[in-house]
Design a protein around this motif. Structure first.
Motif, PDB file in Angstrom:
ATOM      1  N   ASP A   1       0.820  -1.209   0.000  1.00 48.35           N
ATOM      2  CA  ASP A   1       0.000   0.000   0.000  1.00 48.35           C
ATOM      3  C   ASP A   1       0.851   1.256   0.000  1.00 48.35           C
ATOM      4  OD1 ASP A   1      -2.212  -1.436  -0.100  1.00 48.35           O
ATOM      5  OD2 ASP A   1      -2.817  -1.161   2.002  1.00 48.35           O
ATOM      6  N   TYR A   2       1.901   1.222   0.838  1.00 48.03           N
ATOM      7  CA  TYR A   2       2.764   2.388   0.922  1.00 48.03           C
ATOM      8  C   TYR A   2       3.408   2.690  -0.418  1.00 48.03           C
ATOM      9  CZ  TYR A   2       2.512   3.063   5.956  1.00 48.03           C
ATOM     10  OH  TYR A   2       2.086   3.365   7.210  1.00 48.03           O
ATOM     11  N   ALA A   3       3.776   1.630  -1.135  1.00 40.67           N
ATOM     12  CA  ALA A   3       4.453   1.829  -2.415  1.00 40.67           C
ATOM     13  C   ALA A   3       3.558   2.596  -3.366  1.00 40.67           C
ATOM     14  CB  ALA A   3       4.842   0.483  -3.013  1.00 40.67           C
ATOM     15  N   ILE A   4       2.262   2.251  -3.346  1.00 43.52           N
ATOM     16  CA  ILE A   4       1.337   2.935  -4.243  1.00 43.52           C
ATOM     17  C   ILE A   4       1.183   4.392  -3.846  1.00 43.52           C
ATOM     18  CG2 ILE A   4      -1.131   3.072  -4.717  1.00 43.52           C
ATOM     19  CD1 ILE A   4      -0.917  -0.039  -5.017  1.00 43.52           C
ATOM     20  N   GLU A   5       1.111   4.636  -2.528  1.00 45.73           N
ATOM     21  CA  GLU A   5       1.037   6.027  -2.080  1.00 45.73           C
ATOM     22  C   GLU A   5       2.298   6.785  -2.467  1.00 45.73           C
ATOM     23  OE1 GLU A   5      -1.561   4.664   1.782  1.00 45.73           O
ATOM     24  OE2 GLU A   5       0.202   5.913   2.090  1.00 45.73           O
ATOM     25  N   ALA A   6       3.437   6.099  -2.322  1.00 44.80           N
ATOM     26  CA  ALA A   6       4.705   6.735  -2.680  1.00 44.80           C
ATOM     27  C   ALA A   6       4.733   7.054  -4.165  1.00 44.80           C
ATOM     28  CB  ALA A   6       5.867   5.815  -2.309  1.00 44.80           C
ATOM     29  N   ALA A   7       4.216   6.123  -4.980  1.00 45.03           N
ATOM     30  CA  ALA A   7       4.204   6.358  -6.422  1.00 45.03           C
ATOM     31  C   ALA A   7       3.367   7.586  -6.748  1.00 45.03           C
ATOM     32  CB  ALA A   7       3.657   5.131  -7.143  1.00 45.03           C
ATOM     33  N   ALA A   8       2.203   7.680  -6.089  1.00 41.70           N
ATOM     34  CA  ALA A   8       1.347   8.839  -6.346  1.00 41.70           C
ATOM     35  C   ALA A   8       2.062  10.135  -5.993  1.00 41.70           C
ATOM     36  CB  ALA A   8       0.050   8.707  -5.549  1.00 41.70           C
ATOM     37  N   LEU A   9       2.710  10.152  -4.819  1.00 40.75           N
ATOM     38  CA  LEU A   9       3.409  11.364  -4.395  1.00 40.75           C
ATOM     39  C   LEU A   9       4.561  11.691  -5.334  1.00 40.75           C
ATOM     40  CD1 LEU A   9       3.674  11.040  -0.508  1.00 40.75           C
ATOM     41  CD2 LEU A   9       2.295  12.623  -1.835  1.00 40.75           C
ATOM     42  N   TYR A  10       5.340  10.647  -5.649  1.00 39.87           N
ATOM     43  CA  TYR A  10       6.537  10.894  -6.440  1.00 39.87           C
ATOM     44  C   TYR A  10       6.172  11.376  -7.840  1.00 39.87           C
ATOM     45  CZ  TYR A  10      11.173  10.482  -8.350  1.00 39.87           C
ATOM     46  OH  TYR A  10      12.371  10.779  -8.929  1.00 39.87           O
ATOM     47  N   LEU A  11       5.084  10.843  -8.390  1.00 44.02           N
ATOM     48  CA  LEU A  11       4.681  11.250  -9.727  1.00 44.02           C
ATOM     49  C   LEU A  11       4.389  12.741  -9.769  1.00 44.02           C
ATOM     50  CD1 LEU A  11       2.808   9.292 -12.261  1.00 44.02           C
ATOM     51  CD2 LEU A  11       1.908  11.545 -11.815  1.00 44.02           C
ATOM     52  N   VAL A  12       3.657  13.219  -8.784  1.00 44.08           N
ATOM     53  CA  VAL A  12       3.331  14.646  -8.747  1.00 44.08           C
ATOM     54  C   VAL A  12       4.602  15.463  -8.522  1.00 44.08           C
ATOM     55  CG1 VAL A  12       2.044  16.411  -7.543  1.00 44.08           C
ATOM     56  CG2 VAL A  12       1.001  14.189  -7.959  1.00 44.08           C
ATOM     57  N   ALA A  13       5.406  15.022  -7.552  1.00 38.08           N
ATOM     58  CA  ALA A  13       6.630  15.759  -7.245  1.00 38.08           C
ATOM     59  C   ALA A  13       7.524  15.834  -8.473  1.00 38.08           C
ATOM     60  CB  ALA A  13       7.367  15.082  -6.099  1.00 38.08           C
ATOM     61  N   HIS A  14       7.672  14.701  -9.150  1.00 35.29           N
ATOM     62  CA  HIS A  14       8.547  14.657 -10.321  1.00 35.29           C
ATOM     63  C   HIS A  14       8.052  15.595 -11.413  1.00 35.29           C
ATOM     64  CE1 HIS A  14       9.847  12.916 -14.241  1.00 35.29           C
ATOM     65  NE2 HIS A  14      11.006  13.015 -13.644  1.00 35.29           N
ATOM     66  N   SER A  15       6.740  15.601 -11.645  1.00 40.00           N
ATOM     67  CA  SER A  15       6.201  16.486 -12.675  1.00 40.00           C
ATOM     68  C   SER A  15       6.543  17.930 -12.380  1.00 40.00           C
ATOM     69  CB  SER A  15       4.693  16.323 -12.771  1.00 40.00           C
ATOM     70  OG  SER A  15       4.378  15.013 -13.141  1.00 40.00           O
ATOM     71  N   LEU A  16       6.431  18.301 -11.108  1.00 42.02           N
ATOM     72  CA  LEU A  16       6.690  19.695 -10.754  1.00 42.02           C
ATOM     73  C   LEU A  16       8.163  20.048 -10.937  1.00 42.02           C
ATOM     74  CD1 LEU A  16       4.455  20.061  -7.569  1.00 42.02           C
ATOM     75  CD2 LEU A  16       3.929  20.717  -9.911  1.00 42.02           C
ATOM     76  N   PHE A  17       9.059  19.247 -10.315  1.00 39.01           N
ATOM     77  CA  PHE A  17      10.462  19.682 -10.365  1.00 39.01           C
ATOM     78  C   PHE A  17      11.090  19.436 -11.729  1.00 39.01           C
ATOM     79  CE2 PHE A  17      11.295  15.426  -8.217  1.00 39.01           C
ATOM     80  CZ  PHE A  17      12.093  14.878  -9.203  1.00 39.01           C
ATOM     81  N   LYS A  18      10.675  18.364 -12.422  1.00 38.24           N
ATOM     82  CA  LYS A  18      11.314  18.094 -13.709  1.00 38.24           C
ATOM     83  C   LYS A  18      10.900  19.120 -14.757  1.00 38.24           C
ATOM     84  CE  LYS A  18      13.941  15.380 -14.094  1.00 38.24           C
ATOM     85  NZ  LYS A  18      13.925  13.983 -14.436  1.00 38.24           N
ATOM     86  N   GLY A  19       9.633  19.487 -14.729  1.00 36.55           N
ATOM     87  CA  GLY A  19       9.188  20.528 -15.653  1.00 36.55           C
ATOM     88  C   GLY A  19       9.964  21.812 -15.430  1.00 36.55           C
ATOM     89  N   ALA A  20      10.099  22.200 -14.149  1.00 40.46           N
ATOM     90  CA  ALA A  20      10.816  23.437 -13.832  1.00 40.46           C
ATOM     91  C   ALA A  20      12.267  23.337 -14.267  1.00 40.46           C
ATOM     92  CB  ALA A  20      10.728  23.711 -12.336  1.00 40.46           C
ATOM     93  N   LEU A  21      12.919  22.224 -13.960  1.00 40.99           N
ATOM     94  CA  LEU A  21      14.352  22.109 -14.272  1.00 40.99           C
ATOM     95  C   LEU A  21      14.597  22.129 -15.774  1.00 40.99           C
ATOM     96  CD1 LEU A  21      15.694  19.604 -11.608  1.00 40.99           C
ATOM     97  CD2 LEU A  21      16.241  22.015 -11.871  1.00 40.99           C
ATOM     98  N   PHE A  22      13.712  21.483 -16.531  1.00 43.57           N
ATOM     99  CA  PHE A  22      13.898  21.505 -17.978  1.00 43.57           C
ATOM    100  C   PHE A  22      13.781  22.921 -18.512  1.00 43.57           C
ATOM    101  CE2 PHE A  22      13.607  16.925 -18.814  1.00 43.57           C
ATOM    102  CZ  PHE A  22      14.569  16.873 -19.797  1.00 43.57           C
TER     103      PHE A  22
END
Lengths: 139, 785
Positions: B324-345
């Motif tokens: 269960d935690y892994a799925i929650e982590a995936a959800a969090l990481y996906l959002v986090a990644h979208s935010l920082f990766k978009g900005a960094l690019f």
């Protein structure tokens, strides 16, 4: 083949054949004839003209590229089918009107438009092939 | 509910409308038109935002319109926590990307076209994440491949861009076809073609004997799209695209489509040994490959691209990890990644735009010249490095909570994650910190602060990171929890916040940070080390070239066999088939004519016609040159036409005459062009074979006709047409009435074939010989000019 007699007569033959092809096309609904055969006759007429005066002369005379004529014919035929949309009947249903022009009742129909499209497609496609093949003699 | 349906439909259409109007707006307003264009995705974003409270309460919004009801095809959508999060990312980041692209490509001659492409891409991606019906999903899925092809190859005059575009298309499009097969299998097993209705069928799918095949096909689609190892190579190559595309592609859209698919299918296909093995293994491999290769790069964009590869690996790993935690982590990481990766690019693009280089070894000390960019870059980098108080920190803590354990498997996965995260930490600072500190070095362009269109996008994204973390309660209830619930297929409640939680995850975080600092300290050395280890190995990328070259060779081989460029062989093959089709059924199905009956009432004119035909036949056989043979062949045709005429078919006779004449003329013309030898050059065996073949064909036709005429004539059709053609179709000529009226649609198809054949023949004729001159003399436009 390119004799003086032939070259003299060719324009008349071509004109007559074109006229005849229209006659065949229009009478097709009740007598032997129709768009397909009419188109073939017209294409032969152009081929004769081409043999007599060269492909360039034919291209000048018909103004449009033969394939454009074929495409136009296909468009006409599709439109003839699509008229049914307006009258909410199935695709390609024959629709008739009988306007009176100069005291004569002229039956007009989507079927005739369709046949006209067939005429142009056959004329254009066959003429484009024939002209392209004849072209070699021109160069 | 109706207005929600209409509004959602409008929101889905907005990007496509943007694609239509973009060139005109850019032509009218220049780069400033971006402000106007950004309204389209912004409105869509606001619409989806407005749905958040409903979705957060566990509601699922579905809707749509019937498209082809006969095939069960619906234009339908399905919005739950997962698709809504994606829709928000796509439209939200899309808005910023549009603004950014306005500044980045300012003055580019194809600026408008670029906007059209990126809007199409946005529309396709939005379609993928909200589609409900399988077929809609697949159409949009492939549409993202095609639009990304256009975007990656945008700079189409460079060969590298063309290659990268083609590579992305081949890999992701090919994977898409496998996915189609997978979806069809799912459809076949469950009888359900809508994602929303698939949930109750999880056990059916998992219990099916085809489960493993289905899984492999679906994974092929997801892995190629999300650049999982060994398909990771296309993603960094896609950096040939302009930077706004890279930023969009990596943060919000296409590359996450595969992850989206896996998350979407997790409740249906997940929780099996195959799922929980394949996903973590490939995800883990991708994670390590991506982060190691990222260290090796000197180009800012390539560094970021490889970390995207590893992030996608991490997401796949988490999705398949099974807790269960892994799925929650995936959800969090996906959002986090979208935010920082978009900005960094976008930051990388700004640096490139303002200094003229993206090479990390040539960039130093930009902080004075570009203080704002520096601030934004640091905010994004801190989130990527996973430091508090940024959203990336929450994601990373959750990841460690999810995977840490005492068995061998969790320990292994944890080690991989710590290692890769440390590398990502180092790269985050290599991109976000290193170009800005130290002594200023000379760059191709004199660096100065970027215009507002450029910095606005990354600033918003970078700001969103800490805000989302600080107000984690709101973020969780609005976004993370509904999304995790959708992935898990059961309600989930996330609780992680910025308050320190002493324990193993925090310790692992500290370890990651220490390792990361060490790598950053020795960044140049680690790069040369990795480059040394992976000396000149290009791996799957090189393999792709070999694959394409092999495919071309294979195609040439096949053509060599099936098209030996010998007309006589083609003709012989055709006639062998004709003879076989005629004779084999006649013999095997007992269809031979019952007996030969000599007609007793043969009239003189009929006999005359037959005589003409026979004379024509003899003339063909004894003809010395080909032209004579062709003309003699025409005699046969005329004889047939006469028969038609005699037996009351003037239409057919008429047509036959014309066709025969034209056929002879055209055949003669063709013959004069083919430069054949004037006489027959066939010898011995070949002649015998041809004679046998022609006899077989002739016999076949004769027997068939005899058999056909033996049957009593059924006059039902001719009676019908005779009785009705005048009444229904207002025509007395039955043949023509059939052609243009009763079977008009048929004829329409036939004339279409005639037109296309004319086109094809013309093309063939023109290919021969001096193409250019012929095109010039044949072109009516050229004559007029």
């Amino acid at each position: 083949m390119n004799t003086l007699i032939f070259r003299t007569v060719a324009p008349f033959i071509t004109a007559l054949m074109l006229l005849f092809s229209l006659f065949i096309l229009l009478r097709g609904h009740n007598e032997p004839g129709g768009g397909f055969i009419g188109g073939l006759i017209a294409a032969s007429a152009l081929a004769i003209y081409g043999i007599a005066f060269g492909v360039e002369a034919v291209r000048r005379a018909i103004r449009f590229h033969p394939l454009a004529i074929a495409g136009f014919g296909l468009l006409l035929s599709c439109l003839a089918g699509l008229i049914s949309i307006v009258f909410a009947v199935p695709f390609m249903t024959g629709l008739w009107v009988y306007p009176v022009l100069a005291g004569v009742e002229v039956p007009l129909s989507s079927v005739m438009l369709f046949d006209l499209g067939v005429y142009f497609v056959v004329l254009g496609a066959v003429a484009s092939i024939a002209l392209a093949l004849e072209e070699r003699e021109a160069d | 509910m109706a207005d929600v349906t209409a509004l959602t439909f409008l929101a889905l259409c907005l990007p496509l409308i943007g694609a239509l109007v973009a060139p005109f707006i850019i032509r009218a307003f220049g780069a400033g038109g971006a402000w106007l264009l950004a309204v389209a995705p912004l409105l869509a974003f606001l619409h989806f935002l407005h749905l958040v409270p409903q979705i957060a309460q566990g509601e699922i919004i579905t809707g749509g319109y019937d498209w082809v009801p006969g095939l069960g095809l619906r234009f339908s959508w399905f919005l739950d926590g997962l698709s809504l999060t994606f829709a928000l990312l796509i439209t939200g980041i899309g808005t910023l990307i549009v603004l950014y692209a306005g500044g980045y490509l300012k003055g580019h001659p194809d600026h408008g076209r670029f906007f059209s492409f990126i809007f199409l891409f946005m529309g396709a991606m939005l379609g993928v994440v909200v589609s409900d019906s399988f077929l809609m999903f697949f159409i949009f899925w492939e549409l993202t491949s095609i639009t990304s092809f256009l975007l990656i190859g945008f700079d189409h005059e460079r060969e590298a861009a063309r290659r990268a575009a083609l590579q992305a298309l081949v890999v992701t499009g090919g994977g898409g076809l496998l996915l189609l097969a997978g979806l069809l299998l799912l459809w076949g097993q469950t009888g359900v073609a809508q994602l929303s209705e698939l949930m109750p069928f999880g056990d059916v799918v998992r219990g099916s004997p085809l489960y493993f095949a289905t899984l492999l096909l679906v994974l092929a689609g997801a892995f190629t799209k999300s650049a999982q190892f060994p398909f990771h190579f296309w993603l960094p190559n896609a950096m040939e695209a302009p930077t706004p595309v890279s930023a969009y592609l990596h943060s919000a859209t296409m590359v996450k489509a595969g992850v989206y698919l896996l998350m979407r299918l997790n409740p249906v296909m997940g929780a099996t040994p195959a799922w929980e093995t394949l996903l973590p293994v490939f995800g883990g491999l991708t994670l390590v490959t991506g982060s190691v290769l990222a260290i090796r790069q000197t180009d800012l964009k390539l560094k970021l691209a490889y970390t995207t590869v590893s992030s996608l690996g991490l997401l796949v790993l988490l999705t398949g990890f099974g807790s269960d935690y892994a799925i929650e982590a995936a959800a969090l990481y996906l959002v986090a990644h979208s935010l920082f990766k978009g900005a960094l690019f976008m930051i990388a693009g700004i640096i490139d735009h303002e200094t003229g280089t993206r090479n990390i070894t040539r960039l130093r000390g930009l902080r004075k010249a570009m203080p704002l960019t520096f601030t934004i870059a640091m905010a994004a980098a801190l989130s990527m490095a996973g430091l508090p108080p940024f959203f990336g920190f929450l994601a990373k803590e959750e990841i460690y909570t999810a995977i840490a354990g005492s068995d061998l498997y969790p320990i292994l996965v944890t080690a991989i994650a710590v290692f890769a995260n440390a590398l990502m930490f180092a790269i985050a600072f290599a991109v976000g910190l290193r170009p800005f500190v130290g002594r200023l070095v000379e760059t191709p362009k004199h660096p100065h602060e970027a215009p507002v269109l450029l910095w606005l996008g990354p600033a918003v994204l970078a700001l969103a990171g800490p805000l989302a973390a600080l107000f984690s309660g709101v973020t969780h209830s609005a976004i993370s929890s509904p999304m995790a619930s959708a992935i898990a297929g059961a309600p989930k409640e996330l609780s992680i916040s910025l308050t320190p939680h002493i324990g193993l995850p925090l310790a692992l975080s500290l370890l990651t940070i220490l390792l990361g600092i060490a790598v950053y300290w020795q960044l140049d050395r680690s790069r040369t080390f990795v480059a040394y280890v992976l000396h000149s190995a290009r791996g799957p990328d090189r393999g792709f070239d070999h694959f394409i070259a092999g495919l071309v060779r294979f195609a040439h081989g096949v053509i060599g066999v099936v098209q030996p460029r010998r007309l006589d062989l083609y003709v012989a093959c055709t006639f062998v088939c004709v003879a076989a089709i005629l004779l084999v059924p006649l013999v095997t199905h007992d269809g031979l004519p019952l007996g030969l009956v000599w007609p007793t009432d043969l009239r003189l004119r009929e006999a005359g016609i037959m005589l003409i035909a026979m004379l024509g036949l003899i003339a063909v056989l004894i003809a010395r040159d080909r032209l004579t043979a062709i003309v003699s062949l025409g005699i046969q045709g005329f004889a047939v036409a006469l028969i038609f005429l005699l037996f009351g078919a003037p239409d057919l006779a008429f047509t036959q005459f014309m066709v025969e004449t034209l056929a002879v003329v055209i055949l003669a013309l063709v013959m004069t062009r083919l430069r054949l030898s004037p006489t027959d050059s066939r010898h011995g065996a070949r002649r015998l074979f041809d004679i046998a073949l022609s006899l077989a064909c002739g016999l076949g036709f004769a027997l068939l006709l005899m058999r056909a005429t033996e049957a009593p004539f059924n006059s039902a059709l001719s009676d019908f047409f005779n009785a009705h053609s005048k009444l229904i179709a207002h025509g007395a000529n039955v043949v023509n009435v059939i052609i243009v009226d009763f079977r008009g649609t048929d004829t329409l198809g036939e004339i279409a074939v005639v037109a296309v054949t004319g086109l094809a023949i013309l093309a063939l004729i023109r290919i021969r010989g001096n193409t250019e001159r012929r095109l010039a003399t044949n072109d009516p436009d050229a004559e007029e000019a």
